[in-house]
Structure formats: C-alpha cells, structure tokens
Design a protein around this motif. Structure first.
Motif, PDB file in Angstrom:
ATOM      1  N   UNK A   1       0.854  -1.186   0.000  1.00 38.20           N
ATOM      2  CA  UNK A   1       0.000   0.000   0.000  1.00 38.20           C
ATOM      3  C   UNK A   1       0.894   1.243   0.000  1.00 38.20           C
ATOM      4  N   UNK A   2       0.525   2.269  -0.738  1.00 43.08           N
ATOM      5  CA  UNK A   2       1.293   3.514  -0.638  1.00 43.08           C
ATOM      6  C   UNK A   2       1.049   4.168   0.724  1.00 43.08           C
ATOM      7  N   UNK A   3       2.036   4.901   1.189  1.00 40.61           N
ATOM      8  CA  UNK A   3       1.936   5.589   2.469  1.00 40.61           C
ATOM      9  C   UNK A   3       2.210   7.070   2.263  1.00 40.61           C
ATOM     10  N   UNK A   4       1.515   7.892   3.050  1.00 40.01           N
ATOM     11  CA  UNK A   4       1.700   9.335   2.980  1.00 40.01           C
ATOM     12  C   UNK A   4       2.080   9.835   4.371  1.00 40.01           C
ATOM     13  N   UNK A   5       3.218  10.540   4.436  1.00 41.65           N
ATOM     14  CA  UNK A   5       3.716  11.100   5.689  1.00 41.65           C
ATOM     15  C   UNK A   5       3.891  12.604   5.550  1.00 41.65           C
ATOM     16  N   UNK A   6       3.625  13.320   6.625  1.00 40.96           N
ATOM     17  CA  UNK A   6       3.939  14.744   6.679  1.00 40.96           C
ATOM     18  C   UNK A   6       5.348  14.866   7.234  1.00 40.96           C
ATOM     19  N   UNK A   7       6.234  15.467   6.452  1.00 40.11           N
ATOM     20  CA  UNK A   7       7.622  15.640   6.880  1.00 40.11           C
ATOM     21  C   UNK A   7       7.812  16.947   7.644  1.00 40.11           C
ATOM     22  N   UNK A   8       6.986  17.928   7.344  1.00 34.52           N
ATOM     23  CA  UNK A   8       7.109  19.189   8.058  1.00 34.52           C
ATOM     24  C   UNK A   8       6.026  20.156   7.641  1.00 34.52           C
ATOM     25  N   UNK A   9       5.630  21.051   8.493  1.00 30.51           N
ATOM     26  CA  UNK A   9       6.028  21.100   9.894  1.00 30.51           C
ATOM     27  C   UNK A   9       5.432  19.918  10.645  1.00 30.51           C
ATOM     28  N   UNK A  10       5.990  19.645  11.794  1.00 33.92           N
ATOM     29  CA  UNK A  10       5.525  18.520  12.602  1.00 33.92           C
ATOM     30  C   UNK A  10       4.081  18.747  13.047  1.00 33.92           C
ATOM     31  N   UNK A  11       3.234  17.774  12.770  1.00 34.15           N
ATOM     32  CA  UNK A  11       1.839  17.872  13.209  1.00 34.15           C
ATOM     33  C   UNK A  11       1.764  17.888  14.733  1.00 34.15           C
ATOM     34  N   UNK A  12       2.650  17.120  15.369  1.00 35.49           N
ATOM     35  CA  UNK A  12       2.662  17.064  16.836  1.00 35.49           C
ATOM     36  C   UNK A  12       3.007  18.425  17.437  1.00 35.49           C
ATOM     37  N   UNK A  13       3.879  19.178  16.789  1.00 31.04           N
ATOM     38  CA  UNK A  13       4.209  20.504  17.292  1.00 31.04           C
ATOM     39  C   UNK A  13       3.083  21.494  17.056  1.00 31.04           C
ATOM     40  N   UNK A  14       2.283  21.265  16.028  1.00 26.63           N
ATOM     41  CA  UNK A  14       1.139  22.143  15.762  1.00 26.63           C
ATOM     42  C   UNK A  14      -0.032  21.855  16.698  1.00 26.63           C
ATOM     43  N   UNK A  15      -0.045  20.663  17.274  1.00 29.68           N
ATOM     44  CA  UNK A  15      -1.109  20.266  18.210  1.00 29.68           C
ATOM     45  C   UNK A  15      -0.457  19.670  19.453  1.00 29.68           C
ATOM     46  N   UNK A  16       0.311  20.464  20.203  1.00 22.77           N
ATOM     47  CA  UNK A  16       1.087  19.916  21.320  1.00 22.77           C
ATOM     48  C   UNK A  16       0.208  19.259  22.383  1.00 22.77           C
ATOM     49  N   UNK A  17       0.665  18.074  22.824  1.00 23.25           N
ATOM     50  CA  UNK A  17      -0.019  17.365  23.895  1.00 23.25           C
ATOM     51  C   UNK A  17      -1.316  16.699  23.499  1.00 23.25           C
ATOM     52  N   UNK A  18      -1.655  16.691  22.226  1.00 29.31           N
ATOM     53  CA  UNK A  18      -2.920  16.090  21.778  1.00 29.31           C
ATOM     54  C   UNK A  18      -2.644  14.893  20.890  1.00 29.31           C
ATOM     55  N   UNK A  19      -3.507  13.890  20.996  1.00 28.41           N
ATOM     56  CA  UNK A  19      -3.455  12.742  20.086  1.00 28.41           C
ATOM     57  C   UNK A  19      -4.123  13.182  18.794  1.00 28.41           C
ATOM     58  N   UNK A  20      -3.418  13.065  17.693  1.00 27.10           N
ATOM     59  CA  UNK A  20      -3.916  13.570  16.413  1.00 27.10           C
ATOM     60  C   UNK A  20      -4.852  12.561  15.777  1.00 27.10           C
ATOM     61  N   UNK A  21      -5.995  13.051  15.364  1.00 25.49           N
ATOM     62  CA  UNK A  21      -7.011  12.215  14.724  1.00 25.49           C
ATOM     63  C   UNK A  21      -6.528  11.716  13.360  1.00 25.49           C
ATOM     64  N   UNK A  22      -6.989  10.561  12.982  1.00 21.78           N
ATOM     65  CA  UNK A  22      -6.820   9.996  11.640  1.00 21.78           C
ATOM     66  C   UNK A  22      -5.369   9.890  11.182  1.00 21.78           C
ATOM     67  N   UNK A  23      -4.534   9.344  12.041  1.00 21.79           N
ATOM     68  CA  UNK A  23      -3.181   8.963  11.670  1.00 21.79           C
ATOM     69  C   UNK A  23      -3.063   7.463  11.853  1.00 21.79           C
ATOM     70  N   UNK A  24      -2.441   6.788  10.904  1.00 20.75           N
ATOM     71  CA  UNK A  24      -2.148   5.374  11.098  1.00 20.75           C
ATOM     72  C   UNK A  24      -1.077   5.208  12.160  1.00 20.75           C
ATOM     73  N   UNK A  25      -0.151   6.164  12.225  1.00 19.09           N
ATOM     74  CA  UNK A  25       0.939   6.088  13.185  1.00 19.09           C
ATOM     75  C   UNK A  25       1.229   7.485  13.719  1.00 19.09           C
ATOM     76  N   UNK A  26       1.090   7.649  15.032  1.00 16.68           N
ATOM     77  CA  UNK A  26       1.368   8.940  15.654  1.00 16.68           C
ATOM     78  C   UNK A  26       2.846   9.306  15.537  1.00 16.68           C
ATOM     79  N   UNK A  27       3.716   8.323  15.671  1.00 16.58           N
ATOM     80  CA  UNK A  27       5.154   8.595  15.684  1.00 16.58           C
ATOM     81  C   UNK A  27       5.652   9.089  14.326  1.00 16.58           C
ATOM     82  N   UNK A  28       5.246   8.418  13.253  1.00 19.79           N
ATOM     83  CA  UNK A  28       5.732   8.783  11.922  1.00 19.79           C
ATOM     84  C   UNK A  28       4.815   9.759  11.204  1.00 19.79           C
TER      85      UNK A  28
END
Length: 155
Positions: free
Chosen positions: A61-88
């Motif tokens: 399956x193809x995969x799509x990742x956000x390389x920047x800016x970091x989604x985690x930094x844009x939503x600090x301390x929150x679990x981001x909706x609709x990600x297959x993997x929070x880390x990547x």
C-alpha cells in the motif's frame, strides 16, 4: 480486489503522472520504489506542508507522511485524529479493507488530493478540537480486568 479487466498502473506510470500532475514536487523511482516529496497547501491562507508519498511496489500500500512542519508541534499534547501512526505522522486517507484505493488509480489524482483535504481538516481540528473529515477509527480495546476469583487463583 481488482477492477475487472483494468491492470494496475506500473510504478513508472505512477511516476510519470506525479511529474505531470504535481510538478512542484520531486519524484524518484529507483530500486526502493517510488517516492514523491513536495508541498501541499490546503488553502491559499493555509500553512504549506512538505509531504512524502512512498510506494515501494505494487504489492504494498502507498503511504503518505507529513515531513514538516511537525503535526505534533502544531497540536502539542494532543493525540492527532486519523493517523495510522502517531510517531511517523502517517496520514489515514482511506480504509484498506474497503479497497478505497487500488493500484489501478493514480496517486496524483487520489492520495495527493486526499492528503490536501486531510490537512484542511487537520487545521480546522487544531482550532476547534472537532474532526469534521469523517472516517472511522478502530476503537481502542478497554484495559483487561480480571475478576477477584481469577486473581485469587493466580496468587
């Protein structure tokens, strides 16, 4: 599940379509598969994101990742909706079991527009705290608890 009589697009065909449809990005095709890296901007006033599509082979399956800016930094301390993997920060754009994306479809006309729309919903979610993009998530299983009887037997 395949479209009847329609062959999957080769990685070379996907590469060519990405170069034509999204020329501002950089496409690479080598022994590791196909990669496209480039900017996506959900609205004229929205943030520009650098996104990478990885498609190692037709068997994956193809995969799509956000390389920047970091989604985690844009939503600090929150679990981001609709990600297959929070880390990547791998975007959840379709449900594989429902075959919403197939190798017969162009990445340039499916995953990249879907990723742009996902980023629009993400920006709205950061502000409102509500995901308006729909979709489904597997619900996490509740922590398993043991009855006192079982705990006594284990002691």
């Amino acid at each position: 599940m395949a479209y009847q009589g329609i062959r999957p697009l080769t990685l070379a065909q996907q590469y060519a379509a990405l170069r034509v449809d999204w020329p501002e990005g950089e496409a690479q095709l080598d022994q590791h598969g196909l990669r496209w890296t480039g900017p996506l901007q959900p609205t004229a006033l929205g943030r520009r994101y650098v996104v990478q599509v990885s498609y190692p082979s037709l068997a994956h399956e193809p995969q799509v990742h956000v390389l920047g800016p970091s989604l985690k930094q844009l939503a600090p301390g929150r679990r981001i909706e609709h990600l297959y993997c929070q880390k990547t920060e791998r975007l959840c754009l379709y449900t594989p079991k429902q075959h919403e994306w197939r190798p017969q479809l162009r990445l340039s006309r499916t995953l990249l527009p879907w990723a742009t729309l996902w980023l629009l919903y993400f920006e709205d979610w950061v502000i409102t705290g509500e995901w308006q993009g729909g979709g489904t998530h597997p619900t996490p299983r509740p922590a398993r608890t043991f009855s006192r009887t079982i705990l006594r037997r284990l002691a």
